[in-house]
Design a protein around this motif. Structure first.
Motif, PDB file in Angstrom:
ATOM      1  N   THR A   7       0.909  -1.213   0.047  1.00  0.00           N
ATOM      2  CA  THR A   7      -0.092   0.017   0.061  1.00  0.00           C
ATOM      3  C   THR A   7       0.941   1.348   0.014  1.00  0.00           C
ATOM      4  O   THR A   7       1.964   1.119   0.307  1.00  0.00           O
ATOM      5  CB  THR A   7      -1.103   0.104   1.203  1.00  0.00           C
ATOM      6  OG1 THR A   7      -0.100   0.366   2.228  1.00  0.00           O
ATOM      7  CG2 THR A   7      -1.653  -1.123   1.351  1.00  0.00           C
ATOM      8  N   PRO A   8       0.296   2.383  -0.323  1.00  0.00           N
ATOM      9  CA  PRO A   8       1.141   3.658  -0.348  1.00  0.00           C
ATOM     10  C   PRO A   8       1.711   4.071   1.225  1.00  0.00           C
ATOM     11  O   PRO A   8       2.860   4.424   1.112  1.00  0.00           O
ATOM     12  CB  PRO A   8       0.130   4.814  -0.905  1.00  0.00           C
ATOM     13  CG  PRO A   8      -0.976   3.842  -1.692  1.00  0.00           C
ATOM     14  CD  PRO A   8      -1.104   2.562  -0.882  1.00  0.00           C
ATOM     15  N   TRP A  46       5.331  13.867  11.180  1.00  0.00           N
ATOM     16  CA  TRP A  46       3.998  14.797  10.568  1.00  0.00           C
ATOM     17  C   TRP A  46       3.136  13.854  10.107  1.00  0.00           C
ATOM     18  O   TRP A  46       1.837  14.270  10.307  1.00  0.00           O
ATOM     19  CB  TRP A  46       4.699  15.591   9.399  1.00  0.00           C
ATOM     20  CG  TRP A  46       5.303  16.884  10.136  1.00  0.00           C
ATOM     21  CD1 TRP A  46       6.657  16.944  10.180  1.00  0.00           C
ATOM     22  CD2 TRP A  46       4.617  18.027  10.316  1.00  0.00           C
ATOM     23  NE1 TRP A  46       6.877  18.487  10.732  1.00  0.00           N
ATOM     24  CE2 TRP A  46       5.652  18.996  10.842  1.00  0.00           C
ATOM     25  CE3 TRP A  46       3.159  18.435  10.637  1.00  0.00           C
ATOM     26  CZ2 TRP A  46       5.519  20.246  11.262  1.00  0.00           C
ATOM     27  CZ3 TRP A  46       2.813  19.697  10.748  1.00  0.00           C
ATOM     28  CH2 TRP A  46       3.867  20.687  11.179  1.00  0.00           C
ATOM     29  N   VAL A  47       3.275  12.767   9.426  1.00  0.00           N
ATOM     30  CA  VAL A  47       2.304  11.965   8.810  1.00  0.00           C
ATOM     31  C   VAL A  47       1.393  11.177  10.199  1.00  0.00           C
ATOM     32  O   VAL A  47       0.452  11.112   9.920  1.00  0.00           O
ATOM     33  CB  VAL A  47       2.744  10.891   8.118  1.00  0.00           C
ATOM     34  CG1 VAL A  47       1.949   9.807   7.604  1.00  0.00           C
ATOM     35  CG2 VAL A  47       3.452  11.513   6.799  1.00  0.00           C
ATOM     36  N   ALA A  48       2.236  10.624  11.039  1.00  0.00           N
ATOM     37  CA  ALA A  48       1.645  10.123  12.374  1.00  0.00           C
ATOM     38  C   ALA A  48       0.637  11.238  12.940  1.00  0.00           C
ATOM     39  O   ALA A  48      -0.556  10.782  13.315  1.00  0.00           O
ATOM     40  CB  ALA A  48       2.627   9.446  13.157  1.00  0.00           C
ATOM     41  N   LEU A  81       0.090  10.968   2.446  1.00  0.00           N
ATOM     42  CA  LEU A  81       0.771   9.809   3.115  1.00  0.00           C
ATOM     43  C   LEU A  81      -0.076   9.489   4.212  1.00  0.00           C
ATOM     44  O   LEU A  81      -0.424   8.198   4.651  1.00  0.00           O
ATOM     45  CB  LEU A  81       2.120   9.786   3.553  1.00  0.00           C
ATOM     46  CG  LEU A  81       2.988  10.118   2.420  1.00  0.00           C
ATOM     47  CD1 LEU A  81       4.560  10.380   2.709  1.00  0.00           C
ATOM     48  CD2 LEU A  81       3.034   8.685   1.458  1.00  0.00           C
ATOM     49  N   ALA A  82      -0.752  10.769   5.201  1.00  0.00           N
ATOM     50  CA  ALA A  82      -1.434  10.335   6.151  1.00  0.00           C
ATOM     51  C   ALA A  82      -2.962   9.746   5.894  1.00  0.00           C
ATOM     52  O   ALA A  82      -3.515   8.808   6.262  1.00  0.00           O
ATOM     53  CB  ALA A  82      -1.931  11.744   7.118  1.00  0.00           C
ATOM     54  N   CYS A  83      -3.366  10.204   4.675  1.00  0.00           N
ATOM     55  CA  CYS A  83      -4.630   9.801   4.233  1.00  0.00           C
ATOM     56  C   CYS A  83      -4.359   8.025   3.879  1.00  0.00           C
ATOM     57  O   CYS A  83      -5.158   7.392   4.076  1.00  0.00           O
ATOM     58  CB  CYS A  83      -5.153  10.387   2.924  1.00  0.00           C
ATOM     59  SG  CYS A  83      -5.878  12.087   3.651  1.00  0.00           S
ATOM     60  N   ALA A  84      -3.252   8.054   3.226  1.00  0.00           N
ATOM     61  CA  ALA A  84      -2.864   6.574   2.721  1.00  0.00           C
ATOM     62  C   ALA A  84      -2.942   5.668   4.037  1.00  0.00           C
ATOM     63  O   ALA A  84      -3.324   4.408   3.997  1.00  0.00           O
ATOM     64  CB  ALA A  84      -1.556   6.478   2.107  1.00  0.00           C
ATOM     65  N   ALA A  85      -2.481   6.012   5.190  1.00  0.00           N
ATOM     66  CA  ALA A  85      -2.306   5.241   6.350  1.00  0.00           C
ATOM     67  C   ALA A  85      -3.846   4.930   6.912  1.00  0.00           C
ATOM     68  O   ALA A  85      -3.933   4.041   7.546  1.00  0.00           O
ATOM     69  CB  ALA A  85      -1.347   5.937   7.394  1.00  0.00           C
ATOM     70  N   THR A  86      -4.590   5.859   7.061  1.00  0.00           N
ATOM     71  CA  THR A  86      -5.756   5.840   7.212  1.00  0.00           C
ATOM     72  C   THR A  86      -7.029   5.135   6.512  1.00  0.00           C
ATOM     73  O   THR A  86      -8.012   4.768   6.942  1.00  0.00           O
ATOM     74  CB  THR A  86      -6.675   7.197   7.859  1.00  0.00           C
ATOM     75  OG1 THR A  86      -6.660   7.997   6.589  1.00  0.00           O
ATOM     76  CG2 THR A  86      -5.512   7.905   8.979  1.00  0.00           C
ATOM     77  N   ALA A 154      -3.574   2.319  12.823  1.00  0.00           N
ATOM     78  CA  ALA A 154      -4.809   2.117  11.907  1.00  0.00           C
ATOM     79  C   ALA A 154      -5.817   1.464  12.566  1.00  0.00           C
ATOM     80  O   ALA A 154      -5.517   0.331  12.855  1.00  0.00           O
ATOM     81  CB  ALA A 154      -4.783   1.894  10.403  1.00  0.00           C
ATOM     82  N   LEU A 155      -7.307   1.748  12.988  1.00  0.00           N
ATOM     83  CA  LEU A 155      -8.236   1.117  13.560  1.00  0.00           C
ATOM     84  C   LEU A 155      -8.581   0.052  12.423  1.00  0.00           C
ATOM     85  O   LEU A 155      -9.064  -0.824  12.736  1.00  0.00           O
ATOM     86  CB  LEU A 155      -9.161   1.705  14.247  1.00  0.00           C
ATOM     87  CG  LEU A 155      -8.746   2.579  15.566  1.00  0.00           C
ATOM     88  CD1 LEU A 155     -10.092   3.558  15.710  1.00  0.00           C
ATOM     89  CD2 LEU A 155      -8.332   1.868  16.604  1.00  0.00           C
ATOM     90  N   ASP A 156      -8.629   0.585  11.283  1.00  0.00           N
ATOM     91  CA  ASP A 156      -9.024  -0.203  10.161  1.00  0.00           C
ATOM     92  C   ASP A 156      -8.249  -0.075   8.912  1.00  0.00           C
ATOM     93  O   ASP A 156      -8.389   0.571   8.107  1.00  0.00           O
ATOM     94  CB  ASP A 156     -10.517   0.035   9.912  1.00  0.00           C
ATOM     95  CG  ASP A 156     -11.260  -0.567   8.745  1.00  0.00           C
ATOM     96  OD1 ASP A 156     -10.735  -1.828   8.700  1.00  0.00           O
ATOM     97  OD2 ASP A 156     -12.274  -0.153   8.130  1.00  0.00           O
ATOM     98  N   PRO A 157      -7.065  -0.836   8.989  1.00  0.00           N
ATOM     99  CA  PRO A 157      -6.062  -0.445   7.953  1.00  0.00           C
ATOM    100  C   PRO A 157      -6.682  -0.835   6.461  1.00  0.00           C
ATOM    101  O   PRO A 157      -7.363  -1.631   6.109  1.00  0.00           O
ATOM    102  CB  PRO A 157      -4.874  -1.556   8.396  1.00  0.00           C
ATOM    103  CG  PRO A 157      -5.265  -2.107   9.607  1.00  0.00           C
ATOM    104  CD  PRO A 157      -6.655  -1.975   9.903  1.00  0.00           C
ATOM    105  N   PRO A 158      -6.229   0.271   5.572  1.00  0.00           N
ATOM    106  CA  PRO A 158      -6.500  -0.028   4.073  1.00  0.00           C
ATOM    107  C   PRO A 158      -5.711  -1.255   3.494  1.00  0.00           C
ATOM    108  O   PRO A 158      -4.668  -1.506   4.035  1.00  0.00           O
ATOM    109  CB  PRO A 158      -6.375   1.144   3.486  1.00  0.00           C
ATOM    110  CG  PRO A 158      -5.187   1.788   4.433  1.00  0.00           C
ATOM    111  CD  PRO A 158      -5.475   1.274   5.768  1.00  0.00           C
ATOM    112  N   GLY A 159      -6.113  -1.924   2.577  1.00  0.00           N
ATOM    113  CA  GLY A 159      -5.452  -2.847   1.972  1.00  0.00           C
ATOM    114  C   GLY A 159      -5.102  -2.641   0.436  1.00  0.00           C
ATOM    115  O   GLY A 159      -5.525  -1.341  -0.134  1.00  0.00           O
ATOM    116  N   PRO A 160      -4.418  -3.313  -0.432  1.00  0.00           N
ATOM    117  CA  PRO A 160      -3.926  -2.789  -1.677  1.00  0.00           C
ATOM    118  C   PRO A 160      -5.189  -2.770  -2.481  1.00  0.00           C
ATOM    119  O   PRO A 160      -5.111  -1.983  -3.570  1.00  0.00           O
ATOM    120  CB  PRO A 160      -2.991  -4.046  -1.975  1.00  0.00           C
ATOM    121  CG  PRO A 160      -3.491  -5.160  -1.275  1.00  0.00           C
ATOM    122  CD  PRO A 160      -3.817  -4.491  -0.006  1.00  0.00           C
ATOM    123  N   ASP A 161      -6.413  -3.413  -2.327  1.00  0.00           N
ATOM    124  CA  ASP A 161      -7.744  -3.289  -3.265  1.00  0.00           C
ATOM    125  C   ASP A 161      -8.447  -2.206  -2.751  1.00  0.00           C
ATOM    126  O   ASP A 161      -9.420  -1.759  -3.461  1.00  0.00           O
ATOM    127  CB  ASP A 161      -8.348  -4.632  -2.942  1.00  0.00           C
ATOM    128  CG  ASP A 161      -7.376  -5.765  -3.659  1.00  0.00           C
ATOM    129  OD1 ASP A 161      -6.769  -5.389  -4.440  1.00  0.00           O
ATOM    130  OD2 ASP A 161      -7.542  -6.914  -3.185  1.00  0.00           O
TER     131      ASP A 161
END
Length: 250
Positions: A7-8, A46-48, A81-86, A154-161
């Motif tokens: 993921t990003p 900063w991203v965190a 990058l922060a949006c990618a993490a959430t 992340a409480l609900d980590p995003p996946g590659p899809d």
């Protein structure tokens, strides 16, 4: 090439694992003379903080959409990058009336008011400074972010899809974004340690890739230049030498 990343958000984790102290994003504004250099560790901090602001304070959930109304800037890289993490989906120059949140610079606050959800404003002042007075109806990012935690989970980590980015009318999943970033890096000849100087804006995939994602995918770094048309040819060469630039994107 960071081929293990899925993921990003993994791009930043790989940069930290490699050498957390090395410069990762160096930002110039040739209208103001500003220069900011962020190591992988500083960028990750900063991203965190920004991801914690999104998840904990604003209750933004995976799949929600955020209109990003910002120029090519180091703080824009933080938000991407922060949006990618959430798992929050970034719509670059998206319609605030159609998104759940909006993040806007000082010149785009009027259009940002169309958002019925959370509105955040960035002054884009040197060193991440705040507005002298927060715009009415907006949270000043420079006030809200520093108080957030330095570690993000992340409480609900995003996946590659999962969808990650909407740019130029096209939605990219996290996996598709990485595939395109790796292909761009290979086409440009980027390798670990490459340092790419980009004068492109962030309003297109070409600018986002050159100004952030492709260098990170290659294990390199970026020198992001805003208002670079003000640079003289001699000043450009001097910057190339002082920043040890190996590749260009104009």
């Amino acid at each position: 090439m960071n081929t293990a990343d899925r993921t990003p958000a993994d791009l930043l984790r790989s940069a930290l694992a490699g050498d957390a102290s090395r410069p990762l994003v160096t930002y110039y504004d040739d209208a103001t003379g500003e220069r900011v250099e962020l190591s992988a560790a500083t960028l990750a901090n900063w991203v965190a903080k920004t991801a914690n602001l999104l998840q904990d304070e604003l209750a933004a959930a995976r799949g929600e959409r955020l209109a990003l109304l910002l120029p090519a800037h180091w703080q824009t890289a933080v938000w991407l990058l922060a949006c990618a993490a959430t798992g929050v989906v970034v719509e670059v120059d998206g319609d605030p009336a159609e998104t759940d949140l909006v993040v806007a610079g000082p010149d785009r606050l009027t259009e940002a008011r169309a958002c019925r959800g959370e509105r955040l404003a960035l002054a884009l002042r040197p060193l991440g400074g705040r507005f002298p007075e927060a715009p009415e109806g907006f949270t000043d990012y420079a006030v809200a972010a520093p108080a957030q935690g330095d570690v993000f989970a992340a409480l609900d980590p995003p996946g590659p899809d999962d969808p990650a980015l909407v740019v130029e009318g096209r939605t990219l999943t996290g996996g598709e974004l990485l595939t395109r970033a790796r292909a761009d890096a290979a086409e440009r000849g980027l390798v670990p340690g490459s340092r790419l100087m980009s004068t492109l804006g962030y309003g297109s995939w070409a600018g986002l890739s050159a100004g952030l994602f492709a260098p990170l995918a290659a294990g390199g770094s970026v020198v992001l230049c805003r208002n670079a048309e003000r640079l003289t040819p001699d000043a450009r060469v001097a910057r190339q030498e002082s920043e040890r630039v190996t590749h260009f994107a104009d």
